[in-house]
Scaffold this motif. Structure first.
Motif, short mmCIF file in Angstrom:
data_model
loop_
_atom_site.label_atom_id
_atom_site.label_comp_id
_atom_site.label_asym_id
_atom_site.label_seq_id
_atom_site.Cartn_x
_atom_site.Cartn_y
_atom_site.Cartn_z
N GLY A 309 -15.75 -4.39 8.75
CA GLY A 309 -16.31 -3.78 10.10
C GLY A 309 -14.94 -3.49 10.90
O GLY A 309 -15.16 -2.49 11.73
N ASP A 310 -13.95 -4.17 10.77
CA ASP A 310 -12.81 -4.03 11.90
C ASP A 310 -11.95 -2.87 11.10
O ASP A 310 -10.94 -2.56 11.89
N GLU A 311 -12.03 -2.47 9.80
CA GLU A 311 -10.99 -1.91 9.18
C GLU A 311 -10.89 -0.40 9.56
O GLU A 311 -12.10 0.08 9.97
N LEU A 312 -10.00 0.05 10.04
CA LEU A 312 -9.99 1.72 10.35
C LEU A 312 -10.23 2.26 9.46
O LEU A 312 -9.82 2.31 8.01
N ASP A 313 -10.77 3.69 9.62
CA ASP A 313 -11.31 4.45 8.62
C ASP A 313 -10.32 5.33 8.19
O ASP A 313 -10.20 6.43 8.87
N ARG A 314 -9.32 4.98 7.41
CA ARG A 314 -8.28 5.71 7.03
C ARG A 314 -8.25 5.77 5.44
O ARG A 314 -8.61 5.03 4.93
N PRO A 315 -7.75 6.84 4.78
CA PRO A 315 -7.91 6.80 3.28
C PRO A 315 -6.75 6.19 2.50
O PRO A 315 -6.98 5.97 1.18
N THR A 316 -5.73 5.65 3.39
CA THR A 316 -4.75 4.68 2.39
C THR A 316 -4.32 3.67 3.31
O THR A 316 -4.21 3.91 4.60
N HIS A 317 -3.82 2.50 2.90
CA HIS A 317 -3.45 1.48 3.62
C HIS A 317 -2.07 1.43 3.21
O HIS A 317 -1.53 1.62 2.32
N TYR A 318 -1.58 0.61 4.21
CA TYR A 318 0.06 -0.02 3.80
C TYR A 318 0.35 -1.65 3.54
O TYR A 318 -0.95 -2.20 3.71
N ASP A 319 0.91 -1.89 2.93
CA ASP A 319 1.10 -3.51 2.57
C ASP A 319 2.76 -3.64 3.34
O ASP A 319 3.56 -3.23 3.21
N GLN A 320 2.51 -4.61 4.47
CA GLN A 320 3.60 -4.82 5.10
C GLN A 320 4.73 -5.47 4.49
O GLN A 320 5.99 -5.05 4.63
N HIS A 321 4.46 -6.28 3.41
CA HIS A 321 5.45 -6.84 2.53
C HIS A 321 6.35 -5.89 1.69
O HIS A 321 7.38 -6.03 1.67
N LYS A 322 5.53 -4.86 1.37
CA LYS A 322 6.12 -3.89 0.56
C LYS A 322 7.02 -3.03 1.47
O LYS A 322 8.22 -2.39 1.15
N LEU A 323 6.58 -2.71 2.65
CA LEU A 323 7.49 -1.92 3.51
C LEU A 323 8.73 -2.74 3.73
O LEU A 323 9.81 -2.24 3.79
N TYR A 324 8.44 -3.98 4.18
CA TYR A 324 9.73 -4.64 4.68
C TYR A 324 10.65 -4.91 3.61
O TYR A 324 11.82 -4.83 3.70
N GLY A 325 9.87 -5.05 2.13
CA GLY A 325 10.98 -5.07 0.79
C GLY A 325 11.78 -3.66 0.90
O GLY A 325 12.78 -3.80 0.68
N ARG A 326 11.18 -2.66 1.10
CA ARG A 326 11.78 -1.38 0.91
C ARG A 326 12.97 -1.15 2.06
O ARG A 326 14.05 -0.82 1.75
N TRP A 327 12.75 -1.89 3.42
CA TRP A 327 13.52 -1.92 4.27
C TRP A 327 14.69 -3.01 4.16
O TRP A 327 15.71 -3.14 5.17
N SER A 328 14.37 -3.77 3.22
CA SER A 328 15.43 -4.85 2.77
C SER A 328 15.55 -5.87 4.06
O SER A 328 16.49 -6.30 4.40
N GLU A 329 14.32 -6.12 4.65
CA GLU A 329 14.23 -7.10 5.78
C GLU A 329 13.12 -8.15 5.77
O GLU A 329 12.10 -7.81 4.88
N PRO A 330 13.28 -9.14 6.06
CA PRO A 330 12.24 -10.24 5.99
C PRO A 330 10.80 -9.89 6.59
O PRO A 330 10.94 -9.33 7.79
N ALA A 331 9.65 -10.14 6.00
CA ALA A 331 8.34 -9.80 6.56
C ALA A 331 8.27 -10.45 7.85
O ALA A 331 8.72 -11.55 8.01
N VAL A 332 7.23 -10.11 8.55
CA VAL A 332 7.06 -10.99 9.86
C VAL A 332 5.41 -11.20 10.03
O VAL A 332 4.58 -10.64 9.07
#
Ligand code: SAM
Length: 372
Positions: A309-332
């Motif tokens: 019910g809280d999910e935004l109606d968008r067709p793709t989501h992101y994974d925070q850990h994957k993004l921070y992995g790309r940026w070579s930074e620790p996730a928060v």
């Protein structure tokens, strides 16, 4: 084989022992699908409130009969089908031991589904793996609602690319939002199959849980409704290098040559996939109201419905850990992360796809700018 007893919801079932020799040949039963089945019973109740004339329920691939027996025990005029004689026998035993009214047919699901004399208000598909071979027959005659479980997540999400193309007649792409890709590939195939019969589908409830996708779609029998469903299809362009993505409605794909974010040249196109809403908020509320204390997964089911019910109606989501992995930074921590997006004026929500996943209207560059 030695049978064991399982109590689920208001019914007690006889099912094959779940381990040991011969398990591959036994009638299928999976305790892990209890959440799926609890939600099925609650969704059927919610649907009946909405469409009081809906009475008949077809469990087209019934195995032990647990879904059909639970529906029958809940007042549905249930018909259960399986092509395996051992499943038919077990389903009959289970209907009788629960004093539930219903019929069990030993037949091929497609033969039953294609028969216009035998149309059902609600049709439920839960075969092994892909439901694709049953979709046309289902939409040819189902009246009100179609419920589908698909367990072939690798073809659906593009990890088994050729198989996904064959089964679903669309291009699935293996991205880090793989479960959502699976949801949208399945809904695309369902919308196109229903459209062949001038039927439009409206998703009422959809979830990807562990190794399956489950969806419930409401049917509208008109060419214009079928057109409206086809209008919900489109493409996603995805850069596997920086995780930039964009979606575009329509059946024509016009992918940019280079990624506008990182100039990468390996852009992928997925589609046509379903870009529209995957649930109806009022229906989620109604389903939540029909969970009951007999249900072993009541709390998990309620949590799932809340997250959906809280999910935004968008067709793709992101994974925070994957993004921070790309940026070579620790996730928060997720809460602070989402708050930072919202403070910068973007919409952001968690998703039910995983603990570190989120939907947002921010681009990958905007996320990078505001990420703590
Ligand atoms: N719905 C059940 C539950 O919740 O426990 C599980 C169903 S099991 C995954 C799939 C069943 O579909 C098997 O019993 C199999 O024999 C049956 N099946 C597969 N293809 C079929 C077909 N073409 N017609 C009828 N039954 C079929």
């Amino acid at each position: 084989r030695i049978a064991m007893e399982v109590t689920e919801g208001a019914v007690t079932m006889e099912v094959p022992e779940q381990s040991g020799e011969g398990i591959e040949d036994a009638v299928f039963f999976n305790t892990e699908q209890e959440l799926n089945r609890d939600l099925t019973v609650a969704a059927l109740r919610a649907y009946r409130d909405r469409e009081p004339r809906a009475e008949t329920y077809l469990d087209a691939t019934c195995a032990s009969g647990i879904r059909g027996v639970r529906a029958a025990a809940d007042g549905w005029d249930a018909t259960l089908v399986d092509r395996d004689p051992a499943a038919v026998e077990l389903a009959e035993t289970n209907l009788a031991r629960n004093d539930a009214n219903g019929d069990v047919l030993h037949d091929d699901a497609n033969a039953v589904l294609w028969d216009p004399e035998d149309a059902y208000d609600v049709v439920d598909l839960d075969p092994f793996g892909t439901p694709a071979p049953f979709l046309d027959a289902t939409f040819a005659n189902a009246r009100d609602m179609v419920c589908v479980t698909a367990t072939d997540t690798a073809p659906l999400c593009g990890a088994h690319f050729d198989s996904g193309v064959r089964k679903y007649g669309t291009v699935p792409r293996n991205t880090e939002y793989h479960a959502e890709m699976g949801v949208r590939v399945l809904l695309s195939a369902m919308a196109r199959s229903a459209a062949r019969f001038d039927v439009g589908v409206t998703p009422l409830l959809t979830h990807a849980t562990r190794h399956y996708v489950r969806t419930y779609v409401d049917l509208t029998h008109s060419a214009s409704a079928a057109n409206a469903a086809v209008d919900e299809l489109g493409h996603v362009y995805h850069c596997p290098e920086c995780l930039w993505r964009e979606h575009e409605s329509g059946l024509h794909a016009a992918r940019p040559d280079v990624c506008p974010n990182c100039d990468g040249r390996n852009l992928l196109t997925a589609g046509p996939i379903w870009l529209g809403a995957t649930h109806d908020d009022a229906f989620l509320d109604a389903v939540r109201g029909h969970l009951d204390d007999d249900m072993g997964t009541r709390e998990r089911a309620a949590d799932l419905l809340d997250t959906l019910g809280d999910e935004l109606d968008r067709p793709t989501h992101y994974d925070q850990h994957k993004l921070y992995g790309r940026w070579s930074e620790p996730a928060v921590a997720m809460d602070g992360f989402l708050a930072a997006l919202r403070d910068a004026g973007h919409a952001a929500s968690r998703t039910h796809y995983g603990g570190t996943t989120f939907e947002t209207d921010a681009s990958v560059a905007e996320i990078r700018d505001v990420a703590p």
